[in-house]
Design a protein around this motif. Structure first.
Motif, PDB file in Angstrom:
ATOM      1  N   LYS A  80       0.818  -1.209   0.000  1.00 52.25           N
ATOM      2  CA  LYS A  80       0.000   0.000   0.000  1.00 52.25           C
ATOM      3  C   LYS A  80       0.851   1.257   0.000  1.00 52.25           C
ATOM      4  O   LYS A  80       0.394   2.309  -0.416  1.00 52.25           O
ATOM      5  N   TYR A  81       2.072   1.153   0.503  1.00 47.96           N
ATOM      6  CA  TYR A  81       2.937   2.321   0.605  1.00 47.96           C
ATOM      7  C   TYR A  81       4.247   2.048  -0.122  1.00 47.96           C
ATOM      8  O   TYR A  81       4.741   0.926  -0.124  1.00 47.96           O
ATOM      9  N   THR A  91       3.237  -3.135   3.089  1.00 44.75           N
ATOM     10  CA  THR A  91       1.828  -3.493   2.940  1.00 44.75           C
ATOM     11  C   THR A  91       0.926  -2.752   3.898  1.00 44.75           C
ATOM     12  O   THR A  91      -0.288  -2.750   3.729  1.00 44.75           O
ATOM     13  N   LEU A 110       1.221   6.630  -0.304  1.00 45.92           N
ATOM     14  CA  LEU A 110       0.266   5.636  -0.796  1.00 45.92           C
ATOM     15  C   LEU A 110       0.501   5.331  -2.267  1.00 45.92           C
ATOM     16  O   LEU A 110       0.788   6.230  -3.066  1.00 45.92           O
ATOM     17  N   ALA A 114      -3.643   1.257  -4.394  1.00 45.78           N
ATOM     18  CA  ALA A 114      -4.056   1.037  -3.005  1.00 45.78           C
ATOM     19  C   ALA A 114      -5.014   2.121  -2.555  1.00 45.78           C
ATOM     20  O   ALA A 114      -5.894   1.882  -1.742  1.00 45.78           O
ATOM     21  N   LYS A 118      -8.691   1.318  -1.129  1.00 47.14           N
ATOM     22  CA  LYS A 118      -8.920   1.763   0.239  1.00 47.14           C
ATOM     23  C   LYS A 118     -10.170   2.635   0.305  1.00 47.14           C
ATOM     24  O   LYS A 118     -10.959   2.526   1.239  1.00 47.14           O
TER      25      LYS A 118
END
Length: 186
Positions: A80-81, A91, A110, A114, A118
């Motif tokens: 995610k990052y 993650t 980010l 993702a 999200k």
């Protein structure tokens, strides 16, 4: 003076001695093994079948209730990052890496895919949470009422009282010490 050739010759001589000692030790060990096999009537097939056995339950064997318990393999989680400098990813699970640990606003890091997933999850989650909280809260409250005896109320300390310690105990001690001299005077 010691030369390189003399050192190399010593090394070769010592290596020959080491191989001779190793062969002698292995031959002695093999002779002992052969004697033990002959003494107990064992063959190579017996040894190989024994070594092939594994301890514990074999895979695929059912438990006592007939159900095979297997461990689900968790699917890998997409990162995610991402660190723009090094390209390292995270993650969002577990301990935060050093490059994002002290950052207050992680939205800068980010990953584009993702962010979309999200946002979609955030839209769905509040409705589920609100629906799930109501019955659980009602069950807990009903459980508290049933557990407490009729007419009994339980006093709760406030957060400020917890921080200060237990002021009621000191007030009770002061009241008993003040009452003791008054009772002695009468």
């Amino acid at each position: 003076m010691v030369t390189l050739d003399s050192i190399n010759s010593k090394i070769a001589k010592l290596q020959k001695q080491a191989t001779a000692i190793a062969e002698k030790q292995t031959s002695v060990g093999l002779a002992k093994i052969r004697d033990l096999m002959h003494k107990h009537g064992l063959s190579l097939v017996d040894i190989e079948s024994f070594v092939g056995k594994r301890r514990g339950r074999k895979p695929g064997v059912k438990a006592a209730n007939g159900v095979v318990k297997t461990r689900r393999a968790s699917a890998p989680v997409a990162p995610k990052y991402a660190d723009p400098k090094t390209g390292a990813t995270w993650t969002g699970r577990g301990r935060a890496p050093a490059w994002i640990r002290d950052v207050k606003d992680r939205s800068k890091f980010l990953i584009a895919g993702a962010v979309e997933s999200k946002a979609a999850a955030a839209k769905k989650a509040p409705a589920k949470r609100a629906a799930a909280k109501k019955p659980v809260a009602a069950k807990k409250a009903a459980g508290r009422r049933a557990a407490a005896p009729a007419g009994a109320t339980r006093a709760r300390k406030t957060v400020a009282a917890k921080k200060r310690g237990a002021p009621r105990k000191t007030a009770a001690k002061a009241a008993t010490t003040a009452a003791a001299p008054a009772a002695a005077a009468e």
